[in-house]
Design an enzyme around this catalytic site. Structure first.
Site, PDB file in Angstrom:
ATOM      1  N   ALA A  25      -3.333   3.243 -67.934  1.00 52.98           N
ATOM      2  CA  ALA A  25      -3.669   4.481 -68.649  1.00 52.98           C
ATOM      3  C   ALA A  25      -4.002   5.554 -67.623  1.00 52.98           C
ATOM      4  CB  ALA A  25      -4.857   4.242 -69.578  1.00 52.98           C
ATOM      5  N   LEU A  26      -3.140   6.563 -67.592  1.00 50.24           N
ATOM      6  CA  LEU A  26      -3.301   7.682 -66.663  1.00 50.24           C
ATOM      7  C   LEU A  26      -3.459   8.981 -67.466  1.00 50.24           C
ATOM      8  CD1 LEU A  26      -3.040   8.861 -63.712  1.00 50.24           C
ATOM      9  CD2 LEU A  26      -0.562   8.920 -64.102  1.00 50.24           C
ATOM     10  N   THR A  38       1.018   3.129 -73.274  1.00 53.56           N
ATOM     11  CA  THR A  38       1.838   2.032 -73.789  1.00 53.56           C
ATOM     12  C   THR A  38       0.989   0.769 -73.804  1.00 53.56           C
ATOM     13  OG1 THR A  38       3.856   3.017 -72.950  1.00 53.56           O
ATOM     14  CG2 THR A  38       3.934   0.656 -73.412  1.00 53.56           C
ATOM     15  N   ARG A  71       9.288   3.920 -62.519  1.00 56.98           N
ATOM     16  CA  ARG A  71      10.424   4.807 -62.828  1.00 56.98           C
ATOM     17  C   ARG A  71      11.763   4.090 -62.656  1.00 56.98           C
ATOM     18  NH1 ARG A  71       7.184  10.003 -60.216  1.00 56.98           N
ATOM     19  NH2 ARG A  71       5.932  10.354 -62.097  1.00 56.98           N
ATOM     20  N   GLU A 124       6.566   8.401 -68.123  1.00 59.66           N
ATOM     21  CA  GLU A 124       6.536   8.094 -66.677  1.00 59.66           C
ATOM     22  C   GLU A 124       7.047   9.283 -65.848  1.00 59.66           C
ATOM     23  OE1 GLU A 124       7.145   4.225 -65.210  1.00 59.66           O
ATOM     24  OE2 GLU A 124       6.335   3.264 -66.995  1.00 59.66           O
ATOM     25  N   GLY A 125       6.731  10.470 -66.345  1.00 64.06           N
ATOM     26  CA  GLY A 125       7.120  11.714 -65.688  1.00 64.06           C
ATOM     27  C   GLY A 125       8.343  12.313 -66.364  1.00 64.06           C
ATOM     28  N   THR A 126       8.197  13.557 -66.813  1.00 63.19           N
ATOM     29  CA  THR A 126       9.322  14.234 -67.480  1.00 63.19           C
ATOM     30  C   THR A 126      10.458  14.474 -66.474  1.00 63.19           C
ATOM     31  OG1 THR A 126       8.414  16.375 -66.866  1.00 63.19           O
ATOM     32  CG2 THR A 126       7.727  15.491 -69.021  1.00 63.19           C
TER      33      THR A 126
HETATM   34  N1  CAA Z   1       3.092   7.413 -53.370  1.00 63.23           N
HETATM   35  C1  CAA Z   1       1.959   7.479 -52.626  1.00 63.23           C
HETATM   36  N2  CAA Z   1       1.170   8.595 -52.589  1.00 63.23           N
HETATM   37  C2  CAA Z   1       1.557   9.654 -53.312  1.00 63.23           C
HETATM   38  C3  CAA Z   1       2.729   9.661 -54.082  1.00 63.23           C
HETATM   39  C4  CAA Z   1       3.522   8.490 -54.084  1.00 63.23           C
HETATM   40  N3  CAA Z   1       4.652   8.410 -54.806  1.00 63.23           N
HETATM   41  N4  CAA Z   1       2.855  10.865 -54.691  1.00 63.23           N
HETATM   42  C5  CAA Z   1       1.792  11.603 -54.307  1.00 63.23           C
HETATM   43  N5  CAA Z   1       1.022  10.873 -53.465  1.00 63.23           N
HETATM   44  C6  CAA Z   1      -0.225  11.298 -52.799  1.00 63.23           C
HETATM   45  C7  CAA Z   1       0.046  12.530 -51.945  1.00 63.23           C
HETATM   46  O1  CAA Z   1       0.511  12.170 -50.660  1.00 63.23           O
HETATM   47  C8  CAA Z   1      -1.301  13.194 -51.941  1.00 63.23           C
HETATM   48  O2  CAA Z   1      -2.129  12.602 -50.964  1.00 63.23           O
HETATM   49  P1  CAA Z   1      -2.540  13.435 -49.632  1.00 63.23           P
HETATM   50  O3  CAA Z   1      -3.265  14.655 -50.147  1.00 63.23           O
HETATM   51  O4  CAA Z   1      -3.385  12.485 -48.864  1.00 63.23           O
HETATM   52  O5  CAA Z   1      -1.248  13.778 -48.972  1.00 63.23           O
HETATM   53  C9  CAA Z   1      -1.898  12.869 -53.285  1.00 63.23           C
HETATM   54  O6  CAA Z   1      -1.180  11.729 -53.772  1.00 63.23           O
HETATM   55  C10 CAA Z   1      -1.736  14.015 -54.273  1.00 63.23           C
HETATM   56  O7  CAA Z   1      -0.348  14.277 -54.370  1.00 63.23           O
HETATM   57  P2  CAA Z   1       0.213  15.699 -54.820  1.00 63.23           P
HETATM   58  O8  CAA Z   1      -0.487  16.778 -54.061  1.00 63.23           O
HETATM   59  O9  CAA Z   1       1.698  15.643 -54.724  1.00 63.23           O
HETATM   60  O10 CAA Z   1      -0.283  15.755 -56.330  1.00 63.23           O
HETATM   61  P3  CAA Z   1       0.071  16.768 -57.494  1.00 63.23           P
HETATM   62  O11 CAA Z   1      -1.149  17.020 -58.267  1.00 63.23           O
HETATM   63  O12 CAA Z   1       0.835  17.949 -56.959  1.00 63.23           O
HETATM   64  O13 CAA Z   1       1.019  15.868 -58.453  1.00 63.23           O
HETATM   65  C11 CAA Z   1       3.077  15.087 -59.363  1.00 63.23           C
HETATM   66  C12 CAA Z   1       2.270  15.433 -58.126  1.00 63.23           C
HETATM   67  C13 CAA Z   1       4.380  14.502 -58.841  1.00 63.23           C
HETATM   68  C14 CAA Z   1       3.337  16.266 -60.252  1.00 63.23           C
HETATM   69  C15 CAA Z   1       2.308  13.975 -60.159  1.00 63.23           C
HETATM   70  O14 CAA Z   1       1.156  14.504 -60.760  1.00 63.23           O
HETATM   71  C16 CAA Z   1       3.149  13.326 -61.244  1.00 63.23           C
HETATM   72  O15 CAA Z   1       3.938  12.433 -60.964  1.00 63.23           O
HETATM   73  N6  CAA Z   1       2.964  13.774 -62.515  1.00 63.23           N
HETATM   74  C17 CAA Z   1       3.576  13.081 -63.632  1.00 63.23           C
HETATM   75  C18 CAA Z   1       2.664  12.004 -64.115  1.00 63.23           C
HETATM   76  C19 CAA Z   1       3.368  10.944 -64.902  1.00 63.23           C
HETATM   77  O16 CAA Z   1       4.446  10.479 -64.534  1.00 63.23           O
HETATM   78  N7  CAA Z   1       2.739  10.521 -65.967  1.00 63.23           N
HETATM   79  C20 CAA Z   1       3.266   9.459 -66.762  1.00 63.23           C
HETATM   80  C21 CAA Z   1       2.109   8.704 -67.312  1.00 63.23           C
HETATM   81  S1  CAA Z   1       2.425   7.097 -67.849  1.00 63.23           S
HETATM   82  C22 CAA Z   1       3.277   7.173 -69.258  1.00 63.23           C
HETATM   83  O17 CAA Z   1       4.232   7.847 -69.318  1.00 63.23           O
HETATM   84  C23 CAA Z   1       2.833   6.396 -70.443  1.00 63.23           C
HETATM   85  C24 CAA Z   1       3.266   5.027 -70.393  1.00 63.23           C
HETATM   86  O18 CAA Z   1       2.473   4.131 -70.632  1.00 63.23           O
HETATM   87  C25 CAA Z   1       4.700   4.725 -70.104  1.00 63.23           C
END
Ligand code: CAA
Length: 389
Positions: free
Chosen positions: A129-130, A163, A251, A371-373
């Site tokens: 849960a995120l 989920t 993903r 899991e991200g749009t």
């Molecule tokens: N692996 C490791 N570290 C990561 C990473 C990755 N893939 N992506 C980001 N990070 C780290 C970054 O390096 C950063 O750390 P540092 O500051 O030390 O460098 C930190 O995490 C923050 O990263 P960002 O500055 O990039 O963060 P952001 O706020 O700009 O967000 C984003 C980036 C890609 C938009 C992210 O918020 C994202 O993926 N959003 C979508 C969320 C999502 O997919 N939600 C789905 C929820 S689950 C669901 O759908 C329901 C279900 O049950 C199926």
């Protein structure tokens, strides 16, 4: 099969696993999928049976009671399950990808013994849960809070669209561990391992969704939920990174779920176009139909190939974010496009619940959202381009 997985290049083990998954899917899942969709039935008994076959521990190392398989082999099995019912596939995908990855990478030996092993044996169904009502794409903006309570923690807050939020035995929950006076953004988030029978874990009623109606999606209220210190995963403040790592793996699963949906729509469309006659001949003889089917088949192959390429990369190194996002983006948009074409080919029948492509069309949509749009995937892909420039 011209539209399914090309088995010629597979190893013997991969072929056995594809056969096992396909037989299980065709016997125990697909015949019931339409009914489960109509009644919003969560088939926990079927997921438990899949657990007994090892499908909930496919990539978990053998030392933790998993099958220790490579990611491509896992995706091959998941595609078969998704082609039968995307609702069952999402449980398999999330469990294998997100909580499993988190525990394998960051769990203590005690946490692995207590949680990862029974997860791999299929005795425990896990989710994560995120998202929150006000923190979807902007996941780091989440507000659920954990505060220290002696050695342990007390959690309060609201999660959204989880989920298996109402059906999992265990949830990995991301909450803030920074304080309101010293917010640390993404670095103020930690991950907790939460058995769902913990007092204060309150799932809402199952959401009434457009598609994936047989999967459980629920809001979760965290109300004075008390956890011991041992429930913290890894390091305090690293929960956002763990969630992103989990989503990199997740993903890939959603990409192949989308491939499974698209491929099944293509299979139904081919069969229909062979049978259906208009203007005195089977409609497959019309070039307009052939071109549509050819484009559908080409896109399914391309989406599967990219997902498998990303899986190979994941097993070689950890830097799979960009390719996982590419695979999910391509596959989810392929699923939406292919199922739209399938509905069109079926014509009036395609719009009817009595025919299978209507469900596939509805199931496809969420792959562009959860899991991200698609927009978030494009952001991840573009950022990787800049970081290399
Ligand atoms: N692996 C490791 N570290 C990561 C990473 C990755 N893939 N992506 C980001 N990070 C780290 C970054 O390096 C950063 O750390 P540092 O500051 O030390 O460098 C930190 O995490 C923050 O990263 P960002 O500055 O990039 O963060 P952001 O706020 O700009 O967000 C984003 C980036 C890609 C938009 C992210 O918020 C994202 O993926 N959003 C979508 C969320 C999502 O997919 N939600 C789905 C929820 S689950 C669901 O759908 C329901 C279900 O049950 C199926």
């Amino acid at each position: 099969m011209a539209t399914g997985i090309e088995t010629a290049g597979l190893t013997d083990l991969q072929r056995q696993i594809v056969d096992l998954a396909r037989d299980f899917a065709r016997t125990h899942i697909e015949p019931h999928a339409a009914e489960w969709d109509r009644t919003k039935h969560f088939a926990r008994d079927v997921i438990d049976e899949m657990g007994k076959l090892g499908f909930l521990g496919m990539v978990t190392p053998e030392e933790y009671d998993g099958m220790g398989l490579d990611t491509v082999t896992y995706l091959l099995a998941l595609e078969e399950i998704a082609a039968a019912d995307a609702s069952i596939a999402v449980s398999m995908s999330i469990h294998n990808a997100i909580p499993t990855t988190m525990l394998v990478k960051h769990g203590t030996e005690a946490q692995k013994e207590r949680w990862l092993k029974p997860m791999a044996r299929g005795e425990i169904l896990a989710g994560f849960a995120l998202s929150e009502p006000d923190a979807g794409s902007d996941a780091a903006g989440l507000r659920a809070q954990a505060v220290r309570d002696g050695d342990g923690w007390v959690l309060n807050g609201a999660k959204a669209w989880a989920t298996n939020g109402g059906t999992a035995d265990l949830m990995m929950i991301m909450v803030r561990t920074d304080t309101p006076t010293a917010r640390r953004g993404a670095k103020g988030i930690s991950t907790f391992i939460v058995p769902t029978d913990t007092p204060g874990y309150r799932p809402g009623k199952p959401e009434d969704k457009m598609g994936l109606r047989a999967s459980n999606t629920a809001a979760i209220a965290l109300e004075e939920l008390r956890l011991p210190a041992a429930a913290l995963l890894g390091e305090e403040g690293m929960g956002f990174v763990y969630a992103m790592e989990g989503l990199d793996a997740g993903r890939l699963g959603i990409a192949i779920q989308a491939v499974g949906i698209a491929r099944r729509a293509l299979e139904h469309a081919v069969a229909y176009c062979v049978e259906r006659k208009q203007f005195g001949k089977p409609i497959r003889e019309f070039e307009a139909v052939q071109f549509k089917l050819a484009d559908m088949a080409t896109r399914v192959e391309a989406a599967r190939a990219l997902a498998h390429a990303a899986a190979v990369r994941k097993d070689r190194s950890d830097s799979v974010s960009q390719m996982a996002s590419m695979a999910k983006l391509l596959a989810s948009e392929t699923a939406m496009w292919v199922t739209t074409q399938a509905v069109q080919l079926f014509g009036g029948y395609g719009y009817m619940r009595d025919f299978p492509v209507e469900k596939l069309f509805r199931d496809a949509k969420v792959t562009e959202i959860y899991e991200g749009t698609s927009e978030i995937q494009r952001i991840v892909i573009a950022r990787s381009l800049y970081s290399r420039a």
